[in-house]
Design a protein around this motif. Structure first.
Motif, PDB file in Angstrom:
ATOM      1  N   MET A   1       0.243   6.674 -11.071  1.00  0.00           N
ATOM      2  CA  MET A   1      -0.816   5.707 -10.758  1.00  0.00           C
ATOM      3  C   MET A   1      -0.556   4.369 -11.440  1.00  0.00           C
ATOM      4  SD  MET A   1      -4.393   7.767 -10.624  1.00  0.00           S
ATOM      5  CE  MET A   1      -4.073   9.207 -11.616  1.00  0.00           C
ATOM      6  N   ALA A   2      -0.155   4.409 -12.709  1.00  0.00           N
ATOM      7  CA  ALA A   2       0.100   3.170 -13.440  1.00  0.00           C
ATOM      8  C   ALA A   2       1.251   2.387 -12.810  1.00  0.00           C
ATOM      9  CB  ALA A   2       0.413   3.482 -14.904  1.00  0.00           C
ATOM     10  N   LEU A   3       2.349   3.071 -12.507  1.00  0.00           N
ATOM     11  CA  LEU A   3       3.481   2.389 -11.879  1.00  0.00           C
ATOM     12  C   LEU A   3       3.134   1.912 -10.473  1.00  0.00           C
ATOM     13  CD1 LEU A   3       6.435   4.650 -13.042  1.00  0.00           C
ATOM     14  CD2 LEU A   3       5.928   2.318 -13.770  1.00  0.00           C
ATOM     15  N   GLY A   4       2.359   2.706  -9.750  1.00  0.00           N
ATOM     16  CA  GLY A   4       1.945   2.321  -8.406  1.00  0.00           C
ATOM     17  C   GLY A   4       1.065   1.085  -8.404  1.00  0.00           C
ATOM     18  N   VAL A   5       0.116   1.030  -9.318  1.00  0.00           N
ATOM     19  CA  VAL A   5      -0.764  -0.139  -9.400  1.00  0.00           C
ATOM     20  C   VAL A   5       0.042  -1.374  -9.803  1.00  0.00           C
ATOM     21  CG1 VAL A   5      -2.674  -1.153 -10.703  1.00  0.00           C
ATOM     22  CG2 VAL A   5      -2.880   1.145  -9.782  1.00  0.00           C
ATOM     23  N   TYR A   6       0.982  -1.197 -10.737  1.00  0.00           N
ATOM     24  CA  TYR A   6       1.841  -2.317 -11.146  1.00  0.00           C
ATOM     25  C   TYR A   6       2.640  -2.842  -9.956  1.00  0.00           C
ATOM     26  CZ  TYR A   6       5.740  -4.840 -13.188  1.00  0.00           C
ATOM     27  OH  TYR A   6       6.680  -5.787 -13.463  1.00  0.00           O
ATOM     28  N   ALA A   7       3.281  -1.941  -9.212  1.00  0.00           N
ATOM     29  CA  ALA A   7       4.080  -2.343  -8.058  1.00  0.00           C
ATOM     30  C   ALA A   7       3.204  -2.974  -6.977  1.00  0.00           C
ATOM     31  CB  ALA A   7       4.835  -1.142  -7.497  1.00  0.00           C
ATOM     32  N   PHE A   8       2.016  -2.431  -6.780  1.00  0.00           N
ATOM     33  CA  PHE A   8       1.083  -2.949  -5.785  1.00  0.00           C
ATOM     34  C   PHE A   8       0.678  -4.381  -6.119  1.00  0.00           C
ATOM     35  CE2 PHE A   8      -3.272  -3.562  -4.241  1.00  0.00           C
ATOM     36  CZ  PHE A   8      -3.105  -3.301  -2.892  1.00  0.00           C
ATOM     37  N   ILE A   9       0.261  -4.601  -7.356  1.00  0.00           N
ATOM     38  CA  ILE A   9      -0.178  -5.939  -7.768  1.00  0.00           C
ATOM     39  C   ILE A   9       0.978  -6.928  -7.687  1.00  0.00           C
ATOM     40  CG2 ILE A   9      -0.988  -7.295  -9.734  1.00  0.00           C
ATOM     41  CD1 ILE A   9      -2.755  -4.867 -10.452  1.00  0.00           C
ATOM     42  N   LYS A  10       2.148  -6.516  -8.129  1.00  0.00           N
ATOM     43  CA  LYS A  10       3.318  -7.388  -8.076  1.00  0.00           C
ATOM     44  C   LYS A  10       3.645  -7.773  -6.633  1.00  0.00           C
ATOM     45  CE  LYS A  10       8.123  -7.616  -9.533  1.00  0.00           C
ATOM     46  NZ  LYS A  10       9.223  -6.877 -10.138  1.00  0.00           N
ATOM     47  N   ALA A  11       3.621  -6.814  -5.719  1.00  0.00           N
ATOM     48  CA  ALA A  11       3.918  -7.089  -4.317  1.00  0.00           C
ATOM     49  C   ALA A  11       2.873  -8.006  -3.684  1.00  0.00           C
ATOM     50  CB  ALA A  11       4.016  -5.782  -3.533  1.00  0.00           C
ATOM     51  N   ILE A  12       1.618  -7.801  -4.018  1.00  0.00           N
ATOM     52  CA  ILE A  12       0.550  -8.642  -3.474  1.00  0.00           C
ATOM     53  C   ILE A  12       0.693 -10.068  -3.979  1.00  0.00           C
ATOM     54  CG2 ILE A  12      -1.951  -9.059  -3.488  1.00  0.00           C
ATOM     55  CD1 ILE A  12      -1.064  -6.817  -1.604  1.00  0.00           C
ATOM     56  N   LEU A  13       0.998 -10.238  -5.259  1.00  0.00           N
ATOM     57  CA  LEU A  13       1.163 -11.585  -5.810  1.00  0.00           C
ATOM     58  C   LEU A  13       2.342 -12.312  -5.157  1.00  0.00           C
ATOM     59  CD1 LEU A  13       0.434 -10.971  -9.592  1.00  0.00           C
ATOM     60  CD2 LEU A  13      -1.033 -12.089  -7.903  1.00  0.00           C
ATOM     61  N   VAL A  14       3.441 -11.608  -4.936  1.00  0.00           N
ATOM     62  CA  VAL A  14       4.601 -12.212  -4.277  1.00  0.00           C
ATOM     63  C   VAL A  14       4.249 -12.583  -2.833  1.00  0.00           C
ATOM     64  CG1 VAL A  14       6.925 -11.733  -3.407  1.00  0.00           C
ATOM     65  CG2 VAL A  14       6.327 -11.134  -5.752  1.00  0.00           C
ATOM     66  N   ALA A  15       3.559 -11.704  -2.123  1.00  0.00           N
ATOM     67  CA  ALA A  15       3.176 -11.976  -0.738  1.00  0.00           C
ATOM     68  C   ALA A  15       2.240 -13.179  -0.647  1.00  0.00           C
ATOM     69  CB  ALA A  15       2.523 -10.747  -0.119  1.00  0.00           C
ATOM     70  N   GLU A  16       1.304 -13.264  -1.569  1.00  0.00           N
ATOM     71  CA  GLU A  16       0.368 -14.390  -1.572  1.00  0.00           C
ATOM     72  C   GLU A  16       1.089 -15.694  -1.891  1.00  0.00           C
ATOM     73  OE1 GLU A  16      -2.974 -14.820  -0.831  1.00  0.00           O
ATOM     74  OE2 GLU A  16      -2.633 -12.883   0.109  1.00  0.00           O
TER      75      GLU A  16
ATOM     76  N   SER B   1       0.828  -1.210   0.000  1.00  0.00           N
ATOM     77  CA  SER B   1       0.000   0.000   0.000  1.00  0.00           C
ATOM     78  C   SER B   1       0.860   1.257   0.000  1.00  0.00           C
ATOM     79  CB  SER B   1      -0.910   0.013   1.228  1.00  0.00           C
ATOM     80  OG  SER B   1      -1.756  -1.101   1.217  1.00  0.00           O
ATOM     81  N   TRP B   2       1.934   1.247   0.792  1.00  0.00           N
ATOM     82  CA  TRP B   2       2.824   2.401   0.834  1.00  0.00           C
ATOM     83  C   TRP B   2       3.538   2.601  -0.497  1.00  0.00           C
ATOM     84  CZ3 TRP B   2       2.602   6.408   3.728  1.00  0.00           C
ATOM     85  CH2 TRP B   2       2.084   6.326   5.003  1.00  0.00           C
TER      86      TRP B   2
ATOM     87  N   ALA C   1       3.348   6.017  -2.567  1.00  0.00           N
ATOM     88  CA  ALA C   1       4.594   6.719  -2.890  1.00  0.00           C
ATOM     89  C   ALA C   1       4.747   6.949  -4.388  1.00  0.00           C
ATOM     90  CB  ALA C   1       5.785   5.932  -2.357  1.00  0.00           C
ATOM     91  N   ALA C   2       4.384   5.975  -5.194  1.00  0.00           N
ATOM     92  CA  ALA C   2       4.495   6.128  -6.650  1.00  0.00           C
ATOM     93  C   ALA C   2       3.575   7.233  -7.156  1.00  0.00           C
ATOM     94  CB  ALA C   2       4.184   4.806  -7.349  1.00  0.00           C
TER      95      ALA C   2
END
Length: 91
Positions: A70-85, A34-35, A39-40
């Motif tokens: 927003m585009a880079l933030g959403v990309y980073a967010f989704i990537k981080a969530i997938l790795v965490a899951e 989320s952060w 930040a992005a």
């Protein structure tokens, strides 16, 4: 795949923690994601604002920076969530 030693180390770290502390430890990857999203977006807006101010192109670079942030933030967010899951499921 997690090794048995990794599982024991993880349990040792969590032993003695309160329920709230355990929950925060488990939520850490999601909070971090989320952060990174926030930040992005903020970085894109600030960069666009100062570029507009310097070049006199109001509001176009601000809008471009906002959209790119927003585009880079959403990309980073989704990537981080997938790795965490993936890590959570492998335990």
């Amino acid at each position: 795949m997690a090794r048995p030693q990794d599982d024991r180390d993880r349990e040792d770290r969590l032993e003695g923690m309160s329920g709230f502390a355990r929950a925060m430890r488990e939520a850490e990857p999601y909070i971090q994601a989320s952060w990174s999203l926030a930040a992005a977006v903020a970085l894109g807006v600030v960069a666009g604002y100062f570029a507009d101010k310097e070049l006199g192109t109001q509001p176009w670079l601000l809008l471009t920076g906002s959209v790119l942030g927003m585009a880079l933030g959403v990309y980073a967010f989704i990537k981080a969530i997938l790795v965490a899951e993936q890590k959570r499921k492998s335990r």
